[in-house]
Design a protein around this motif. Structure first.
Motif, mmCIF file in Angstrom:
data_model
loop_
_atom_site.group_PDB
_atom_site.id
_atom_site.type_symbol
_atom_site.label_atom_id
_atom_site.label_comp_id
_atom_site.label_asym_id
_atom_site.label_seq_id
_atom_site.Cartn_x
_atom_site.Cartn_y
_atom_site.Cartn_z
ATOM 1 N N GLU A 1 0.849 -1.192 0.000
ATOM 2 C CA GLU A 1 0.000 0.000 0.000
ATOM 3 C C GLU A 1 0.883 1.239 0.000
ATOM 4 N N GLN A 2 0.336 2.350 -0.505
ATOM 5 C CA GLN A 2 1.076 3.596 -0.562
ATOM 6 C C GLN A 2 0.628 4.602 0.488
ATOM 7 N N ARG A 3 -0.535 4.366 1.104
ATOM 8 C CA ARG A 3 -1.059 5.285 2.104
ATOM 9 C C ARG A 3 -2.016 4.540 3.024
ATOM 10 N N LEU A 4 -2.328 5.142 4.156
ATOM 11 C CA LEU A 4 -3.279 4.543 5.091
ATOM 12 C C LEU A 4 -4.678 4.649 4.523
ATOM 13 N N PRO B 1 -12.032 2.974 6.290
ATOM 14 C CA PRO B 1 -12.373 4.065 7.219
ATOM 15 C C PRO B 1 -11.849 3.797 8.622
ATOM 16 N N PHE B 2 -11.619 4.899 9.360
ATOM 17 C CA PHE B 2 -11.189 4.814 10.741
ATOM 18 C C PHE B 2 -12.195 5.563 11.617
ATOM 19 N N PRO B 3 -12.254 5.233 12.909
ATOM 20 C CA PRO B 3 -13.140 5.981 13.812
ATOM 21 C C PRO B 3 -12.771 7.460 13.836
ATOM 22 N N ALA B 4 -13.716 8.264 14.314
ATOM 23 C CA ALA B 4 -13.511 9.718 14.320
ATOM 24 C C ALA B 4 -12.267 10.097 15.102
ATOM 25 N N GLU B 5 -11.949 9.353 16.179
ATOM 26 C CA GLU B 5 -10.774 9.688 16.989
ATOM 27 C C GLU B 5 -9.467 9.403 16.259
ATOM 28 N N LEU B 6 -9.470 8.429 15.336
ATOM 29 C CA LEU B 6 -8.237 8.049 14.629
ATOM 30 C C LEU B 6 -8.130 8.674 13.244
ATOM 31 N N GLU B 7 -9.215 9.255 12.747
ATOM 32 C CA GLU B 7 -9.185 9.833 11.408
ATOM 33 C C GLU B 7 -8.138 10.940 11.290
ATOM 34 N N ARG C 1 -4.915 10.902 8.733
ATOM 35 C CA ARG C 1 -4.706 12.010 7.801
ATOM 36 C C ARG C 1 -3.312 12.607 7.957
ATOM 37 N N GLU C 2 -2.863 12.798 9.196
ATOM 38 C CA GLU C 2 -1.537 13.364 9.425
ATOM 39 C C GLU C 2 -0.425 12.409 8.986
ATOM 40 N N LEU C 3 -0.633 11.097 9.209
ATOM 41 C CA LEU C 3 0.369 10.125 8.756
ATOM 42 C C LEU C 3 0.483 10.129 7.236
ATOM 43 N N SER D 1 4.938 14.094 2.462
ATOM 44 C CA SER D 1 6.016 15.063 2.653
ATOM 45 C C SER D 1 7.384 14.381 2.582
ATOM 46 N N ASN D 2 7.484 13.178 3.148
ATOM 47 C CA ASN D 2 8.739 12.427 3.108
ATOM 48 C C ASN D 2 9.134 12.102 1.666
#
Length: 473
Positions: A230-233, A236-242, A246-248, A254-255
């Motif tokens: 995979e290239q990205r996460l 769906p994730f729960p609201a607390e992990l979304e 997104r930041e990861l 950015s990397n």
């Protein structure tokens, strides 16, 4: 390296081990916290329930004694003062059984006992020895030790017929039965609450595991990215992990952008330096003389140094790319075909054996550079045969790809093997090359956390072995 030329699998700090409880895990902390709180709450509940039950049972016991006391007083009130007779068993057969723990007694105030239950036999109850006495509405309650050592709860009151006839009437019941009943209740409550607490903790553990399952999904997604599938996460994730996902994803993007920018700068720097060096070298060649020869020599050294350090910078940037995975077999098949054409005039046979599912956790260019240097070096020194073998060892994070390149050439001594990996060192100037090949292999393998070693080959020449991180198949 073992006797057969195999390298021991390197230990990795992040490798998987046999399962064992993690005392610092979130699940353990939450379950332990819930267990401690549940234990405190349930013990407190058991104590409170037992206290309430004791109060209820003791009150009921005293009310029962009060009924017997009223019955006894009523029977006596119907009799002639000074000529009191036996009132009977008051509806309780235990008043008839000797030392049963249930007694009644009538004592003339300040005088002798005039009537007593058969259960007292020849003994008497002395209210003066009672303890915890208290009086409510003319009825005194207390606790005392009976004639047979029983713990008795006592109710007494004074009845007055006339000035000359005053009697202290006493009823006593065995409190040991009361304590036994309370102990039985306390045991039942403790067992019930213990079962309830165990079920509550188990349910809490299950709920916590379900609640933390999205974190495991994040972990698996990161593992998929690391392995290159995979290239990205992906949610769906729960609201607390979304926001975390997104930041990861933004960090990964950015990397990659920084790495591409670094590659561009490396290329620009290489172009900017190589062009002036070429001009200097060409001018020196056209000028001739000892000074020109020295300039050409030093310019060539500068070019080698620039190439080496630029390659290291480019390799270091690529080795940190997340998710880069390369299939080993196609790369080596192309390499073997190319070496066959390059060294075909010398009759060098290059044999290739690749274990199924061998995948390198890194970029294709780096694998090509590592194996290309090793196979090219083997072909230069081989008499007639080169064997390339690829094996995957281990599972998960500990898995490695081991590439062995054997030739039937003259081989090297221990001292020559150590010298061969030094940058720019060539053991035989008659062979073409810059002397950087094995040094580059060493650097590349180290940047990927791998290893490079040399040994005697079963074919009679040199065996080169490089260990690199493997990706999951």
């Amino acid at each position: 390296m073992s006797g057969d030329g195999r390298l021991a699998r390197p230990a990795r700090a992040g490798g998987r081990r046999g399962w064992r409880p993690r005392l610092d895990s979130l699940a353990f902390r939450l379950v332990a916290g819930a267990a401690v709180w549940a234990a405190i709450a349930l013990v407190a509940a058991a104590l409170i329930l037992t206290a309430l039950y004791r109060d209820t049972v003791e009150r009921g016991f005293d009310e029962r004694l009060a009924v017997y006391l009223k019955t006894l007083v009523g029977n006596l009130a119907n009799q002639t003062p000074g000529q009191l007779g036996d009132p009977g068993n008051l509806g309780e057969q235990r008043f008839e059984l000797i030392y049963s723990g249930w007694y009644w007694q009538v004592r003339q105030e300040g005088g002798p006992v005039v009537l007593a239950s058969r259960s007292l036999a020849t003994d008497t109850l002395d209210l003066a020895k009672a303890r915890d006495a208290k009086t409510v509405d003319g009825v005194e309650s207390a606790v005392m030790t009976g004639p047979d050592g029983q713990e008795l709860r006592v109710l007494s009151r004074t009845i007055i017929f006339d000035a000359d006839h005053r009697y202290d009437v006493l009823i006593a019941g065995n409190a040991s039965d009361l304590e036994q009943e309370i102990r039985s209740f306390r045991t039942s409550v403790m067992l019930t609450l213990a079962v309830f607490g165990a079920g509550l903790i188990a349910a809490t553990g299950v709920l916590i595991r379900l609640g933390l399952r999205p974190l495991d999904r994040v972990r698996r997604s990161l593992a998929e990215m690391r392995s290159g599938r995979e290239q990205r996460l992906e949610g769906p994730f729960p609201a607390e992990l979304e926001p975390l996902a997104r930041e990861l994803n933004a960090l990964i993007a950015s990397n990659q952008e920084i790495i591409e920018r670094a590659r561009t700068h490396v290329g620009n720097l290489a172009h900017a330096l190589k062009t002036p060096l070429s001009v200097i070298t060409n001018e020196a060649r056209s000028a001739g003389g000892p000074l020109a020869a020295k300039v050409i020599e030093q310019a060539e050294i500068m070019r080698m140094q620039i190439n080496h350090h630029l390659d290291r910078a480019r390799i270091a940037a690529r080795s940190k790319v997340i998710g880069a995975v390369t299939e080993v077999q196609p790369v080596l098949e192309r390499l073997v075909r190319a070496m066959g054409r390059i060294h075909g005039d010398r009759g060098i046979e290059v044999a290739l054996t690749v274990a199924p599912g061998a995948r390198f956790r890194g970029e294709q260019q780096d694998l090509e550079e590592i194996t290309g240097n090793l196979v090219d070096n083997a072909c230069k020194w081989a008499a007639s045969r080169v064997a390339v073998t690829v094996e995957r060892i281990g599972e998960g994070e500990d898995a490695v790809v081991v590439v062995r390149v054997d030739d039937d050439g003259p081989g090297l001594t221990e001292a020559e093997m150590a010298e061969a990996t030094r940058r720019g060192r060539r053991l035989d100037e008659s062979k073409p090359g810059s002397g950087l090949g094995l040094s580059i292999v060493t650097d590349l393998a180290g940047l990927y956390g791998g290893d490079f070693a040399m040994d005697r080959s079963p074919l009679g020449g040199l065996r080169a072995v490089v260990t690199l991180p493997a990706a999951d198949a």
